[in-house]
Write an enzyme that holds these catalytic residues in place. Structure first.
Site, short mmCIF file in Angstrom:
data_model
loop_
_atom_site.label_atom_id
_atom_site.label_comp_id
_atom_site.label_asym_id
_atom_site.label_seq_id
_atom_site.Cartn_x
_atom_site.Cartn_y
_atom_site.Cartn_z
NE ARG A 103 80.55 59.59 60.24
CZ ARG A 103 80.68 58.51 61.01
NH1 ARG A 103 79.84 57.52 60.90
NH2 ARG A 103 81.65 58.44 61.89
CE1 TYR B 62 81.33 55.46 64.86
CE2 TYR B 62 82.42 53.55 63.92
CZ TYR B 62 81.76 54.75 63.76
OH TYR B 62 81.52 55.22 62.49
CG HIS C 11 84.41 57.42 58.14
ND1 HIS C 11 84.56 58.76 58.39
CD2 HIS C 11 85.44 57.07 57.32
CE1 HIS C 11 85.64 59.20 57.75
NE2 HIS C 11 86.17 58.20 57.10
C1 LIG Z 1 96.26 63.77 57.65
C2 LIG Z 1 95.32 62.60 57.75
N1 LIG Z 1 95.35 61.81 58.83
C3 LIG Z 1 94.48 60.76 58.92
C4 LIG Z 1 93.61 60.48 57.90
C5 LIG Z 1 92.68 59.28 58.00
N2 LIG Z 1 91.28 59.73 58.17
C6 LIG Z 1 90.44 59.79 57.13
S1 LIG Z 1 88.92 60.37 57.57
C7 LIG Z 1 89.39 60.55 59.18
C8 LIG Z 1 88.42 61.10 60.20
C9 LIG Z 1 88.03 62.52 59.93
O1 LIG Z 1 87.00 62.92 60.76
P1 LIG Z 1 86.35 64.35 60.69
O2 LIG Z 1 87.38 65.38 60.47
O3 LIG Z 1 85.49 64.51 61.89
O4 LIG Z 1 85.47 64.32 59.36
P2 LIG Z 1 84.23 63.41 58.95
O5 LIG Z 1 84.80 62.20 58.24
O6 LIG Z 1 83.49 63.06 60.19
O7 LIG Z 1 83.43 64.24 58.02
C10 LIG Z 1 90.72 60.14 59.36
C11 LIG Z 1 91.43 60.14 60.65
C12 LIG Z 1 93.62 61.34 56.78
N3 LIG Z 1 92.77 61.18 55.77
N4 LIG Z 1 94.48 62.38 56.72
#
Ligand SMILES: Cc1ncc(C[n+]2csc(CCOP(=O)(O)OP(=O)(O)O)c2C)c(N)n1
Length: 363
Positions: free
Chosen positions: A260, A273, A264
């Site tokens: 990415r 980070y 985020h």
């Molecule tokens: C069940 C749940 N726990 C926590 C969150 C908060 N949250 C939103 S995005 C994220 C990180 C997700 O990372 P990844 O799966 O690597 O996807 P990316 O955003 O990098 O595409 C988190 C922890 C959420 N949306 N849903």
């Protein structure tokens, strides 16, 4: 499980790759059908348009026209390949980061951005688009995708389902339940993990000790593969094969190694980070530049082709800007639509309460 079967399920030792970063071809593994030059030209055009859409969406957050936008810049090879391998009758289960894939599937960008704009509903008819609502709770879409894939098979069609998921979300229980169910019930579903190295600020090594996230499929009996997610040739080849398997009733898990480039979301400060040297290294692995160099190198892409793709991207961006500039009309009462097929007593009470308050405000 015999050794033989386990070996069949295992991903290759290194990510599948056919294009080097300078666009020259490298010897990838045998057993894959490589995309045609025409498909790659189409992928290039879609990636140019997709990147422009992504940049415009980020700009809309700065103008306050979009509440939040999770950029997928740098992940274009994954997003575009995802859109390209789907037949019209297949289903896509995207996350909040997968707007580019949805636009490339042919959906109206304004409808795609409705949820991120802050409306209560997803903005489109999932049945018409054959695209599930963009999923914000991590990993719940993998179970929905598996259930729908199972239903499609039971209905006797050969449609298949693609579930997109991030690296962090593979730590959720739902993902593991989905893999297990899909394998046992032979659901035609492909799970594509876009490993972009971070779950917001949590790096992959704090998230998983698996040698490859693709290994997470093997224990469930799901055939798995890892691929260079910034190589459009490899992405198309692996996804095509995965869909062949899925249509034959064997789910498939892919880990795509990508990155990415942006934070985020627009609300995140990625410099807290990760360092810029890391980002720079990944900019050198840019999937769009890689494909462009390759196609130019084999004489399959001209300056005019590139200009045409860019012009298409500009038209999309201009249309998006002008339509997103209009204030949307939101009906607060619509909050209660589509929550349950038959509303609960509490929901009816809440709806009545809001209706009374709105009436009082009017009066
Ligand atoms: C069940 C749940 N726990 C926590 C969150 C908060 N949250 C939103 S995005 C994220 C990180 C997700 O990372 P990844 O799966 O690597 O996807 P990316 O955003 O990098 O595409 C988190 C922890 C959420 N949306 N849903």
């Amino acid at each position: 499980m015999s050794d033989h079967i386990a070996t069949d399920l295992l991903p290759s030792a290194t990510p599948v790759r056919y294009l080097a970063e300078d666009g020259t071809t490298v010897d990838g593994p045998a057993g894959y059908t490589l995309p045609s030059v025409e498909e790659l030209r189409d992928a290039h055009r879609r990636m140019v348009v997709g990147r422009r859409f992504d940049a415009q969406s980020t700009a809309l957050t700065k103008q306050g026209r979009l509440a939040v936008y999770p950029s997928s810049r740098g992940q274009e090879a994954c997003q575009i390949a995802a859109a390209m391998v789907l037949r019209e009758d297949d289903w896509l289960f995207p996350t909040y980061r997968d707007s580019m894939a949805m636009v490339s599937r042919g959906m109206d960008p304004v409808e795609v951005l409705t949820l991120l704009r802050g409306d209560a509903h997803c903005g489109y008819d999932p049945n018409a688009a054959r695209v599930a609502p963009q999923c914000t709770p991590l990993s719940t879409q993998t179970l929905h995708a598996t259930g729908l894939a199972y239903a499609l098979r039971r209905n006797g069609t050969d449609s298949a389902v693609l579930a997109l998921i991030g690296d962090g979300a593979t730590s959720e229980g739902d993902f593991h339940e989905a893999l297990n169910f899909a394998a046992v019930f032979e659901a035609p579903v492909v799970f594509l993990v876009q490993n972009n190295k971070y779950a917001i600020s949590v790096p992959l090594d704090k998230q998983s000790a698996a040698p490859s996230l693709a290994y997470k499929g093997v224990g469930y009996g799901v055939r798995s593969e890892q691929v260079d997610g910034n190589d459009p040739v490899a992405m198309l080849a692996v996804l095509h094969k995965a869909f062949e398997h899925a249509r034959a009733g064997a789910p498939f898990l892919i880990e795509a190694h990508t990155y990415r480039i942006e934070a985020h979301t627009n609300a995140d400060d990625a410099t807290r980070y990760r360092d810029s040297a890391e980002v720079d290294r990944w900019l050198d692995a840019d999937p769009l530049a890689r494909l462009e160099k390759h196609l130019r190198g084999i004489g399959a892409l001209t300056d005019e082709d590139v200009a045409e793709a860019q012009a298409e991207g500009e038209r999309l961006a201009a249309d998006l800007r002008s339509r997103m500039n209009a204030d949307p009309h939101l009906d607060p009462m619509a909050l209660f639509d589509h929550v349950y097929a038959r509303p609960t007593t509490q929901l009816v009470e809440q709806r009545d309460l809001l209706a009374t308050e709105l009436k009082a405000q009017e009066g």
